[in-house]
Each structure stands twice: as C-alpha cells, then as structure tokens.
Write a protein that holds these residues in place. Structure first.
Motif, PDB file in Angstrom:
ATOM      1  N   GLY A 200       0.819  -1.206   0.000  1.00  0.00           N
ATOM      2  CA  GLY A 200       0.000   0.000   0.000  1.00  0.00           C
ATOM      3  C   GLY A 200       0.857   1.263   0.000  1.00  0.00           C
ATOM      4  O   GLY A 200       0.549   2.247  -0.689  1.00  0.00           O
ATOM      5  N   TYR A 201       1.931   1.219   0.763  1.00  0.00           N
ATOM      6  CA  TYR A 201       2.908   2.329   0.808  1.00  0.00           C
ATOM      7  C   TYR A 201       3.492   2.580  -0.576  1.00  0.00           C
ATOM      8  O   TYR A 201       3.528   3.719  -1.073  1.00  0.00           O
ATOM      9  CB  TYR A 201       3.998   1.963   1.821  1.00  0.00           C
ATOM     10  N   LYS A 202       3.928   1.524  -1.248  1.00  0.00           N
ATOM     11  CA  LYS A 202       4.549   1.670  -2.570  1.00  0.00           C
ATOM     12  C   LYS A 202       3.541   2.168  -3.602  1.00  0.00           C
ATOM     13  O   LYS A 202       3.890   2.979  -4.475  1.00  0.00           O
ATOM     14  CB  LYS A 202       5.155   0.332  -3.020  1.00  0.00           C
ATOM     15  N   LYS A 203       2.291   1.684  -3.500  1.00  0.00           N
ATOM     16  CA  LYS A 203       1.266   2.101  -4.481  1.00  0.00           C
ATOM     17  C   LYS A 203       0.957   3.584  -4.337  1.00  0.00           C
ATOM     18  O   LYS A 203       0.787   4.291  -5.345  1.00  0.00           O
ATOM     19  CB  LYS A 203       0.000   1.287  -4.273  1.00  0.00           C
ATOM     20  N   ALA A 204       0.907   4.087  -3.108  1.00  0.00           N
ATOM     21  CA  ALA A 204       0.650   5.510  -2.897  1.00  0.00           C
ATOM     22  C   ALA A 204       1.790   6.346  -3.482  1.00  0.00           C
ATOM     23  O   ALA A 204       1.542   7.372  -4.152  1.00  0.00           O
ATOM     24  CB  ALA A 204       0.489   5.803  -1.405  1.00  0.00           C
ATOM     25  N   LEU A 205       3.018   5.926  -3.256  1.00  0.00           N
ATOM     26  CA  LEU A 205       4.163   6.639  -3.842  1.00  0.00           C
ATOM     27  C   LEU A 205       4.054   6.665  -5.361  1.00  0.00           C
ATOM     28  O   LEU A 205       4.255   7.703  -6.002  1.00  0.00           O
ATOM     29  CB  LEU A 205       5.476   5.962  -3.430  1.00  0.00           C
ATOM     30  N   ASP A 206       3.711   5.531  -5.934  1.00  0.00           N
ATOM     31  CA  ASP A 206       3.608   5.424  -7.390  1.00  0.00           C
ATOM     32  C   ASP A 206       2.493   6.300  -7.945  1.00  0.00           C
ATOM     33  O   ASP A 206       2.670   6.997  -8.947  1.00  0.00           O
ATOM     34  CB  ASP A 206       3.381   3.958  -7.773  1.00  0.00           C
ATOM     35  N   ASP A 207       1.329   6.259  -7.276  1.00  0.00           N
ATOM     36  CA  ASP A 207       0.187   7.052  -7.759  1.00  0.00           C
ATOM     37  C   ASP A 207       0.475   8.544  -7.741  1.00  0.00           C
ATOM     38  O   ASP A 207      -0.026   9.302  -8.587  1.00  0.00           O
ATOM     39  CB  ASP A 207      -1.050   6.762  -6.902  1.00  0.00           C
ATOM     40  N   TYR A 208       1.259   9.000  -6.786  1.00  0.00           N
ATOM     41  CA  TYR A 208       1.554  10.434  -6.662  1.00  0.00           C
ATOM     42  C   TYR A 208       2.930  10.810  -7.241  1.00  0.00           C
ATOM     43  O   TYR A 208       3.423  11.905  -6.997  1.00  0.00           O
ATOM     44  CB  TYR A 208       1.470  10.853  -5.191  1.00  0.00           C
ATOM     45  N   LYS A 209       3.530   9.862  -7.985  1.00  0.00           N
ATOM     46  CA  LYS A 209       4.806  10.114  -8.665  1.00  0.00           C
ATOM     47  C   LYS A 209       5.924  10.479  -7.701  1.00  0.00           C
ATOM     48  O   LYS A 209       6.812  11.288  -8.018  1.00  0.00           O
ATOM     49  CB  LYS A 209       4.659  11.230  -9.726  1.00  0.00           C
ATOM     50  N   VAL A 210       5.902   9.888  -6.522  1.00  0.00           N
ATOM     51  CA  VAL A 210       6.986  10.082  -5.556  1.00  0.00           C
ATOM     52  C   VAL A 210       7.962   8.916  -5.725  1.00  0.00           C
ATOM     53  O   VAL A 210       7.547   7.764  -5.621  1.00  0.00           O
ATOM     54  CB  VAL A 210       6.449  10.125  -4.104  1.00  0.00           C
ATOM     55  N   PRO A 211       9.241   9.192  -5.987  1.00  0.00           N
ATOM     56  CA  PRO A 211      10.197   8.113  -6.256  1.00  0.00           C
ATOM     57  C   PRO A 211      10.339   7.160  -5.062  1.00  0.00           C
ATOM     58  O   PRO A 211      10.417   7.592  -3.909  1.00  0.00           O
ATOM     59  CB  PRO A 211      11.512   8.864  -6.512  1.00  0.00           C
ATOM     60  N   PHE A 212      10.360   5.869  -5.369  1.00  0.00           N
ATOM     61  CA  PHE A 212      10.611   4.859  -4.346  1.00  0.00           C
ATOM     62  C   PHE A 212      12.115   4.718  -4.162  1.00  0.00           C
ATOM     63  O   PHE A 212      12.859   4.594  -5.135  1.00  0.00           O
ATOM     64  CB  PHE A 212      10.006   3.511  -4.761  1.00  0.00           C
ATOM     65  N   ASP A 213      12.567   4.728  -2.913  1.00  0.00           N
ATOM     66  CA  ASP A 213      13.985   4.612  -2.596  1.00  0.00           C
ATOM     67  C   ASP A 213      14.157   3.472  -1.605  1.00  0.00           C
ATOM     68  O   ASP A 213      13.686   3.562  -0.465  1.00  0.00           O
ATOM     69  CB  ASP A 213      14.507   5.922  -2.004  1.00  0.00           C
ATOM     70  N   ASN A 214      14.813   2.403  -2.035  1.00  0.00           N
ATOM     71  CA  ASN A 214      14.964   1.235  -1.185  1.00  0.00           C
ATOM     72  C   ASN A 214      15.738   1.525   0.095  1.00  0.00           C
ATOM     73  O   ASN A 214      15.607   0.816   1.093  1.00  0.00           O
ATOM     74  CB  ASN A 214      15.660   0.111  -1.970  1.00  0.00           C
ATOM     75  N   ARG A 215      16.552   2.605   0.088  1.00  0.00           N
ATOM     76  CA  ARG A 215      17.297   2.989   1.293  1.00  0.00           C
ATOM     77  C   ARG A 215      16.365   3.510   2.387  1.00  0.00           C
ATOM     78  O   ARG A 215      16.778   3.618   3.555  1.00  0.00           O
ATOM     79  CB  ARG A 215      18.340   4.043   0.956  1.00  0.00           C
ATOM     80  N   LEU A 216      15.145   3.840   2.018  1.00  0.00           N
ATOM     81  CA  LEU A 216      14.166   4.341   2.986  1.00  0.00           C
ATOM     82  C   LEU A 216      13.253   3.228   3.506  1.00  0.00           C
ATOM     83  O   LEU A 216      12.188   3.500   4.061  1.00  0.00           O
ATOM     84  CB  LEU A 216      13.321   5.456   2.352  1.00  0.00           C
ATOM     85  N   VAL A 217      13.666   1.987   3.324  1.00  0.00           N
ATOM     86  CA  VAL A 217      12.900   0.831   3.799  1.00  0.00           C
ATOM     87  C   VAL A 217      13.729   0.084   4.837  1.00  0.00           C
ATOM     88  O   VAL A 217      14.858  -0.334   4.569  1.00  0.00           O
ATOM     89  CB  VAL A 217      12.536  -0.126   2.648  1.00  0.00           C
ATOM     90  N   MET A 218      13.174  -0.056   6.049  1.00  0.00           N
ATOM     91  CA  MET A 218      13.813  -0.819   7.112  1.00  0.00           C
ATOM     92  C   MET A 218      12.810  -1.827   7.670  1.00  0.00           C
ATOM     93  O   MET A 218      11.595  -1.636   7.568  1.00  0.00           O
ATOM     94  CB  MET A 218      14.287   0.099   8.243  1.00  0.00           C
ATOM     95  N   GLU A 219      13.330  -2.873   8.278  1.00  0.00           N
ATOM     96  CA  GLU A 219      12.475  -3.901   8.880  1.00  0.00           C
ATOM     97  C   GLU A 219      12.582  -3.828  10.395  1.00  0.00           C
ATOM     98  O   GLU A 219      13.684  -3.729  10.934  1.00  0.00           O
ATOM     99  CB  GLU A 219      12.893  -5.286   8.398  1.00  0.00           C
ATOM    100  N   GLY A 220      11.437  -3.870  11.074  1.00  0.00           N
ATOM    101  CA  GLY A 220      11.407  -3.867  12.535  1.00  0.00           C
ATOM    102  C   GLY A 220      10.672  -5.072  13.077  1.00  0.00           C
ATOM    103  O   GLY A 220      10.098  -5.862  12.325  1.00  0.00           O
ATOM    104  N   ASP A 221      10.668  -5.190  14.413  1.00  0.00           N
ATOM    105  CA  ASP A 221      10.030  -6.354  15.049  1.00  0.00           C
ATOM    106  C   ASP A 221       8.863  -5.954  15.947  1.00  0.00           C
ATOM    107  O   ASP A 221       8.509  -6.671  16.870  1.00  0.00           O
ATOM    108  CB  ASP A 221      11.063  -7.152  15.848  1.00  0.00           C
ATOM    109  N   PHE A 222       8.277  -4.786  15.687  1.00  0.00           N
ATOM    110  CA  PHE A 222       7.125  -4.257  16.416  1.00  0.00           C
ATOM    111  C   PHE A 222       7.491  -3.660  17.775  1.00  0.00           C
ATOM    112  O   PHE A 222       6.621  -3.144  18.473  1.00  0.00           O
ATOM    113  CB  PHE A 222       6.030  -5.320  16.615  1.00  0.00           C
TER     114      PHE A 222
END
Length: 336
Positions: A200-222
């Motif tokens: 959903g995050y990626k689709k919103a970026l795509d719909d609004y033409k905001v570049p996706f940057d893999n460096r801005l993706v991190m994984e957490g454990d809640f």
C-alpha cells in the motif's frame, strides 16, 4: 464426607442414571415430573456435576484456545479483551498461549491446544509456515484467524484492508508535501504488516509520482527499540527522510524518541505515522497520528465466529474486513 454422584441423585429421585444425565445436559426429552424430582434432589444435595464428566458426554470442553505472539504488546491485550468478554457471554473459557514471537513455540502451542481437546482455536501468529499449514490440515475443529489470512484453507479471517490502510497512511504524508517518506515494515513472513501495508505504501508513492527509494525501507520487530534503531540508520543517510510510516505504534514511538534525542523535532523536522492506535498513541508527546484498527471488535468478531462454527452454524463468508480510520494528531505536519 462422601461426594454426591449421579448414581446417588438417581436413587434419591427414583429415576435412572440416564435420566439424571439427560436433565443435566438437556440432551433428550425428560418428563416434567421426572425433571422436577431430579432438580429438587440436586438443589437439596447441592450437587455440582463434574465439568470433565459433562465434557465427555457433550463432547465439548467449553474452552477456546487463543494463540498470540506477544501479550506485552498493547494490540494483543486489547484483542484478547474482545475475545474474553464475548467468550464470557457464551459461557466459554479461554486458554491463552503466548509464543513470544517464536515460530517453533507457536507450533508447539497448537499441538498442545489440540491435545487439550479445545473446542476451537483463534490465532494470530508471527507468520504462516509449512508447519502451521500441516497443523491446519490435521486439526478438525473450528479455527478462526485474526490478521493472518491462510489462503490455502477456507478459514474465516478477521482483519482490516491492510493494503488500503498502508496506502492511506502514506497518502496523508504525501499530501503534507513530503517527498522523502521512509517505512519501517515487518518481516516478509508477515503477510499483513510485512507485505500488504508495504505494498500500500509503494502504491501511494507510485500514484503520486513520488520516487521509491529502497534505502528508505527498514524492517522492525514491532518493538520501540527496533523503531529507534531504524531511525538512527535513516538519520545517517546523506538525504534523510522527512517523514516515517511505521507499521505499528510501538515502533513509531521509538522513532520519535530517536528523532528527539538526536536534536531534532517531531513534527517540525520529521513527521511520523503509526499503526493500530494503541492507548499510548494519544498520550505520547507529541500525540501520534496513526491508523486506527478496531482491535477490540476484531477479537469480539473472531470469538463470535468460532462459537458459530462450534454450534454447527454456517457462516456466509471467509473474509471479515472491519473498517480502519486515519487518526490525525500532532506527530505530522505540512512541509513547506
């Protein structure tokens, strides 16, 4: 003092043991006269039937197994509250198993619940593995999942639209003029928080033409600590994010703590959006903008569904999608 038995009740009431059993379990017709005689003896003797004996007759233990990953997480405590309060209405008890986010422990607990002859299971596991699937193939009693759709099986699942919720959280930040929007997601084994919210995050970026940057993706454990550590890495980037979407509120609180301890401000320097709307979200400083899940209702609906299945009632669908809501508070701000 000798304990009163069904045999004693039958003798005192002048009926057979089978008749006493029918009165206690309501399984077959008993004449009003015999019923009244038995009930008078039961009242006079103070007899209480053994729950184990009754379960053998009814083939019901009146126990629901509930498997969760971390009771210390406010999400799960609220979910369990919804389950327990509805279970009480149906005169059912809960056997709660907490796996502490360990896959091996989850499978062990499922086997224990099966051996305990629970009447049904409600579970929300860390993810869905082959071991989980093997258990579901062999377990013949009702199962309801929460936030964990198991696509291969026709098992009712109570959830929200996690894709849309992830989209809504990201869209909110985009509409506040943020272009560098980071996400702290869950592991890919987690279909909802690790995959659907991320998509959903990626689709919103795509719909609004905001570049996706893999460096801005991190994984957490809640946990808040994982949010803190992820934000530390984001801040070390040459071009750090101006906004962060976390797939749960605890990690969002960790992000805010990290931002403040690094001499920055929320939301002036970094806007933060969480997910769940746990009680702490509205009390944190600044109060947290978040996606509100109807957590209590999810637990209540899950319990109602498993009860219906135990009673042999048909349910009309497999996916029970409850509404979510974006709750806007102080942790997000329009970027100039």
């Amino acid at each position: 003092m000798k304990k009163t038995t069904i045999k004693d009740i039958a003798k005192l009431a002048g009926v057979s043991k089978a008749t006493v059993s029918r009165v206690l379990n309501g399984s077959k017709y008993v004449s009003p006269e015999a019923y009244n005689r038995v009930m008078k003896v039961i009242e006079k003797t103070g007899y209480k039937p053994s729950s184990i004996a009754r379960s053998l007759v009814n083939k019901k233990t009146k126990v629901i197994g509930v498997l969760i990953t971390d009771i210390s997480n406010p999400f799960y405590s609220e979910l369990v509250k919804g389950i327990v309060e509805v279970a009480n209405v149906y005169d059912y008890n809960i056997l709660l198993c907490n796996s502490f986010n360990e896959f091996k422990k989850e499978v062990e607990f499922l086997e224990i619940l099966s051996n305990k002859e629970v009447d049904g299971i409600i579970f929300m596991t860390k993810g869905v593995t082959d071991e989980h699937r093997n258990f579901l193939r062999s377990f013949k009693k009702p199962v309801v999942t929460v936030n964990r759709k198991v696509k291969e099986f026709k098992i009712p699942n109570v959830d929200i639209d996690n894709f849309k919720a992830g989209y809504d959280a990201t869209e909110h930040l985009i509409k506040l003029n943020h272009k560098r929007i980071a996400i702290i997601r869950a592991a890919e084994t987690d279909e909802t928080a690790g995959v659907e919210r991320f998509e959903g995050y990626k689709k919103a970026l795509d719909d609004y033409k905001v570049p996706f940057d893999n460096r801005l993706v991190m994984e957490g454990d809640f946990k808040a600590k994982s949010g803190y550590k992820a934000m530390e890495k984001f801040l070390r980037l040459e071009n750090p994010p101006t906004a962060v979407f976390c797939v749960n509120d605890e990690m969002a609180c960790g992000v805010i703590k990290c931002v403040v301890e690094n001499g920055l401000n929320v939301p002036e320097d970094v806007s933060v959006v969480g997910f769940d709307d746990i009680p702490l979200a509205s009390l944190f400083i600044p109060s947290l903008t978040t996606i509100k899940q109807p957590i209590y209702d999810m637990g209540a609906v899950a319990m109602r569904l498993v009860y219906k299945l135990i009673k042999g009632e048909k349910i009309d669908k497999e996916d029970y999608i409850l509404p979510h809501k974006l709750v806007i508070r102080q942790s997000t701000k329009k970027r100039n």
